[in-house]
Design a protein around this motif. Structure first.
Motif, PDB file in Angstrom:
ATOM      1  N   VAL A 448       0.803  -1.226   0.000  1.00  0.00           N
ATOM      2  CA  VAL A 448       0.000   0.000   0.000  1.00  0.00           C
ATOM      3  C   VAL A 448       0.834   1.272   0.000  1.00  0.00           C
ATOM      4  O   VAL A 448       0.302   2.359  -0.240  1.00  0.00           O
ATOM      5  CB  VAL A 448      -0.954   0.016   1.219  1.00  0.00           C
ATOM      6  CG1 VAL A 448      -1.996  -1.088   1.098  1.00  0.00           C
ATOM      7  CG2 VAL A 448      -0.174  -0.152   2.526  1.00  0.00           C
ATOM      8  N   LEU A 449       2.124   1.153   0.287  1.00  0.00           N
ATOM      9  CA  LEU A 449       2.991   2.327   0.319  1.00  0.00           C
ATOM     10  C   LEU A 449       4.217   2.093  -0.540  1.00  0.00           C
ATOM     11  O   LEU A 449       4.622   0.944  -0.749  1.00  0.00           O
ATOM     12  CB  LEU A 449       3.431   2.624   1.765  1.00  0.00           C
ATOM     13  CG  LEU A 449       2.355   3.102   2.746  1.00  0.00           C
ATOM     14  CD1 LEU A 449       2.952   3.232   4.143  1.00  0.00           C
ATOM     15  CD2 LEU A 449       1.752   4.421   2.309  1.00  0.00           C
ATOM     16  N   PRO A 450       4.817   3.156  -1.075  1.00  0.00           N
ATOM     17  CA  PRO A 450       6.072   2.999  -1.823  1.00  0.00           C
ATOM     18  C   PRO A 450       7.149   2.353  -0.968  1.00  0.00           C
ATOM     19  O   PRO A 450       7.144   2.464   0.258  1.00  0.00           O
ATOM     20  CB  PRO A 450       6.431   4.444  -2.208  1.00  0.00           C
ATOM     21  CG  PRO A 450       5.144   5.195  -2.148  1.00  0.00           C
ATOM     22  CD  PRO A 450       4.339   4.550  -1.069  1.00  0.00           C
ATOM     23  N   GLY A 451       8.092   1.678  -1.625  1.00  0.00           N
ATOM     24  CA  GLY A 451       9.111   0.917  -0.916  1.00  0.00           C
ATOM     25  C   GLY A 451       9.951   1.725   0.035  1.00  0.00           C
ATOM     26  O   GLY A 451      10.417   1.210   1.057  1.00  0.00           O
ATOM     27  N   ASP A 452      10.192   3.010  -0.245  1.00  0.00           N
ATOM     28  CA  ASP A 452      11.057   3.823   0.602  1.00  0.00           C
ATOM     29  C   ASP A 452      10.451   4.064   1.983  1.00  0.00           C
ATOM     30  O   ASP A 452      11.155   4.479   2.903  1.00  0.00           O
ATOM     31  CB  ASP A 452      11.336   5.172  -0.068  1.00  0.00           C
ATOM     32  CG  ASP A 452      12.170   5.029  -1.329  1.00  0.00           C
ATOM     33  OD1 ASP A 452      12.830   3.978  -1.466  1.00  0.00           O
ATOM     34  OD2 ASP A 452      12.154   5.945  -2.173  1.00  0.00           O
ATOM     35  N   PHE A 453       9.148   3.820   2.119  1.00  0.00           N
ATOM     36  CA  PHE A 453       8.487   4.101   3.394  1.00  0.00           C
ATOM     37  C   PHE A 453       8.387   2.877   4.302  1.00  0.00           C
ATOM     38  O   PHE A 453       7.933   2.998   5.435  1.00  0.00           O
ATOM     39  CB  PHE A 453       7.067   4.631   3.138  1.00  0.00           C
ATOM     40  CG  PHE A 453       7.024   6.040   2.619  1.00  0.00           C
ATOM     41  CD1 PHE A 453       6.956   7.119   3.483  1.00  0.00           C
ATOM     42  CD2 PHE A 453       7.049   6.279   1.260  1.00  0.00           C
ATOM     43  CE1 PHE A 453       6.920   8.415   2.994  1.00  0.00           C
ATOM     44  CE2 PHE A 453       7.020   7.577   0.758  1.00  0.00           C
ATOM     45  CZ  PHE A 453       6.952   8.645   1.635  1.00  0.00           C
ATOM     46  N   LYS A 454       8.790   1.717   3.813  1.00  0.00           N
ATOM     47  CA  LYS A 454       8.497   0.499   4.576  1.00  0.00           C
ATOM     48  C   LYS A 454       9.250   0.455   5.903  1.00  0.00           C
ATOM     49  O   LYS A 454       8.718  -0.054   6.899  1.00  0.00           O
ATOM     50  CB  LYS A 454       8.795  -0.738   3.741  1.00  0.00           C
ATOM     51  CG  LYS A 454      10.257  -0.966   3.405  1.00  0.00           C
ATOM     52  CD  LYS A 454      10.413  -2.253   2.611  1.00  0.00           C
ATOM     53  CE  LYS A 454      11.880  -2.560   2.312  1.00  0.00           C
ATOM     54  NZ  LYS A 454      12.013  -3.824   1.537  1.00  0.00           N
ATOM     55  N   TYR A 455      10.484   0.979   5.960  1.00  0.00           N
ATOM     56  CA  TYR A 455      11.230   0.919   7.209  1.00  0.00           C
ATOM     57  C   TYR A 455      10.663   1.878   8.256  1.00  0.00           C
ATOM     58  O   TYR A 455      10.884   1.683   9.448  1.00  0.00           O
ATOM     59  CB  TYR A 455      12.703   1.227   6.957  1.00  0.00           C
ATOM     60  CG  TYR A 455      13.399   0.141   6.174  1.00  0.00           C
ATOM     61  CD1 TYR A 455      13.488  -1.150   6.680  1.00  0.00           C
ATOM     62  CD2 TYR A 455      13.957   0.396   4.928  1.00  0.00           C
ATOM     63  CE1 TYR A 455      14.112  -2.156   5.971  1.00  0.00           C
ATOM     64  CE2 TYR A 455      14.596  -0.607   4.204  1.00  0.00           C
ATOM     65  CZ  TYR A 455      14.668  -1.881   4.727  1.00  0.00           C
ATOM     66  OH  TYR A 455      15.280  -2.871   4.012  1.00  0.00           O
ATOM     67  N   ALA A 456       9.934   2.898   7.807  1.00  0.00           N
ATOM     68  CA  ALA A 456       9.305   3.806   8.767  1.00  0.00           C
ATOM     69  C   ALA A 456       8.211   3.101   9.553  1.00  0.00           C
ATOM     70  O   ALA A 456       7.844   3.534  10.652  1.00  0.00           O
ATOM     71  CB  ALA A 456       8.740   5.024   8.039  1.00  0.00           C
ATOM     72  N   THR A 457       7.688   1.993   9.006  1.00  0.00           N
ATOM     73  CA  THR A 457       6.665   1.229   9.708  1.00  0.00           C
ATOM     74  C   THR A 457       7.191   0.723  11.044  1.00  0.00           C
ATOM     75  O   THR A 457       6.464   0.678  12.040  1.00  0.00           O
ATOM     76  CB  THR A 457       6.216   0.037   8.849  1.00  0.00           C
ATOM     77  OG1 THR A 457       5.862   0.494   7.550  1.00  0.00           O
ATOM     78  CG2 THR A 457       5.023  -0.657   9.478  1.00  0.00           C
TER      79      THR A 457
END
Length: 481
Positions: A448-457
């Motif tokens: 649901v989100l671009p790959g660059d945001f996954k670590y912010a999860t």
């Protein structure tokens, strides 16, 4: 009557200076060992790269400059050297099988223009002799019949190539024509979710290798080690030296690197942490030391290995499809090794005498010492085990991610802390469960989100844990004050 040794006797003087002498010897041994590793890394890189440079300058294909602007076909794999860089990649069709005969155009500085054609394994490669930004584009007219780019707008990409390094690009094909963007939530499907779930399990297992050690260190010493991520980086970079530069077998490399990283953990405790514990340095001060050690290690890695990403194994990895999942061979092997090592570590902690002693120290160090347990010996073992597991994690991550650089451990440190906090600080089993949850959630975020945001999860999960259950899943709520 027995004689009393005079305070000024030679024996008493030796007893008084025995402990400082041992500390000095341990510090000297640690410095010499680290200096040896640095010398080995530098010598290995210089020794292994020189033949590649000689071969590059002596071969006809390398002597002709590729930046003349004429198009040519890149045949065979390219080899990196101090004068050459490599842009390579793989193109897979809608069934995750190699797409052959596809033309890939590469253009760059100085009028560079070259065309590579995918081989029977779907691979292509182009050798460059100038660092800079290049444009990689797929000739859509050469795609197999009935195959289209998954994202038609992604046919042209910008890549930054450097000398003595590889840069990779993977293009995925679909049997449906259309434009699909990577952040389009309508592209979510059961097959894609299944694939991301497998990637999450893989990430969770590899993070768990490092997180278990981080949790044990906290449990036995109360210290949150910010330099633990650099142990992961050290494992990946040493694997690069032995497997890539020296040409060692990857299995031998993994064993040797794990042992070397474990040795660094032993030396760290002997030269730094035990003397500081004996001086009763506060945990806040110790944590600051770990931060400084982390920064020093990062710049040491950058000095010896450069800022670019290095690959443990050259060549594009083979992929295997099983139960609708497509992962590299390295991924399957790494997941299997991680699972075996984690199970073995859990059985060791639960079934052996030393493992029970470790859990006793983690639960209550003072009571464990009163029961006759050598707390310093247990802590020394924990540092050794944690560093070895982190080094093994670095080797596995370097193979799975197809590269490692001086900041790899730093980028994963947040995931490790989130995993340990979620599972419960100081609990090894909690670190394992927390790592699996963090890994799966981080990879599913890509749906649901671009790959660059996954670590912010991971940061969001960490904040929520601290707000609603600060003791974690397996931790115990404690009263403070």
């Amino acid at each position: 009557m027995g004689s009393i040794t005079p305070p000024g006797s030679a024996l008493m003087r030796r007893l008084r200076r025995g402990a400082p002498d041992r500390r000095k010897r341990l510090v000297l041994a640690a410095v010499l060992f680290l200096a040896f590793l640095a010398f080995l890394a530098t010598f290995a890189v210089d020794w292994a790269v020189s033949p590649a440079a000689d071969a590059a300058t002596s071969s006809p294909s390398a002597s002709s400059s590729p930046s003349t602007g004429s198009a040519s076909t890149a045949e065979g794999p390219c080899a990196v050297s101090p004068t050459n860089g490599c842009i390579r990649g793989t193109i897979l069709d809608s069934e995750r099988k190699p797409a052959t005969g596809v033309d890939v155009d590469v253009a760059g500085p100085g009028g560079f223009a070259q065309t590579a054609t995918t081989d029977d394994s779907g691979r292509w490669s182009v050798t460059v002799t100038t660092a800079g930004q290049y444009t990689v584009s797929v000739d859509q007219d050469s795609l197999p019949k009935g195959q289209y780019l998954t994202d038609a707008g992604d046919a042209e990409r910008k890549v930054n190539a450097t000398l003595n390094a590889n840069v990779g690009q993977i293009f995925q094909l679909s049997d449906q024509q259309g434009v699909t963007t990577s952040d389009d939530t309508s592209s979510v499907s059961a097959a894609r979710a299944w694939q991301q779930l497998a990637s999450g399990i893989r990430l969770g297992l590899l993070i768990a290798l490092a997180s278990v050690g981080l949790s044990l260190i906290y449990g036995t010493t109360g210290l949150s080690s910010f330099s633990h991520g650099e142990q992961v980086t050290l494992g990946g970079l040493l694997a690069y030296v032995f497997a890539n530069q020296l040409g060692w077998n990857i299995w031998v490399t993994g064993i040797v690197v794990t042992l070397l990283c474990a040795a660094t953990g032993y030396l760290q405790d002997a030269a730094i942490w035990r003397p500081l514990r004996r001086r009763r340095i506060s945990l806040t001060q110790l944590m600051i030391v770990t931060i400084g050690l982390s920064i020093a290690a990062q710049y040491a890695f950058q000095y010896f290995f450069g800022a670019s990403t290095v690959r443990i194994q050259q060549g594009n990895p083979e992929t295997v499809t099983f139960a609708g999942l497509t992962l590299t061979v390295q991924s399957y092997v790494a997941m299997g090794i991680a699972l075996v090592v984690l199970v073995g570590t859990g059985l060791f902690l639960a079934k052996t005498r030393f493992g029970r002693a470790t859990r006793a120290v983690s639960d209550n160090p003072a009571l464990a010492a009163a029961s006759g347990i050598d707390v310093d010996r247990v802590i020394r073992f924990v540092w050794t085990l944690a560093a070895g597991l982190a080094g093994l994690s670095g080797v596995m991550l370097g193979l799975v991610l197809n590269g490692v650089n001086w900041q790899t451990g730093l980028q994963l440190l947040l995931l490790m802390f989130a995993s340990v906090t979620l599972g419960g600080l100081g609990t090894a089993y909690g670190a394992l469960v927390g790592s699996m949850i963090i890994g799966i959630v981080v990879e599913l975020t890509n749906l649901v989100l671009p790959g660059d945001f996954k670590y912010a999860t991971a940061l969001v999960i960490l904040i929520l844990i601290l707000l609603f259950r600060p003791q974690g899943i397996f931790g115990r709520a404690e009263r403070i004050g």
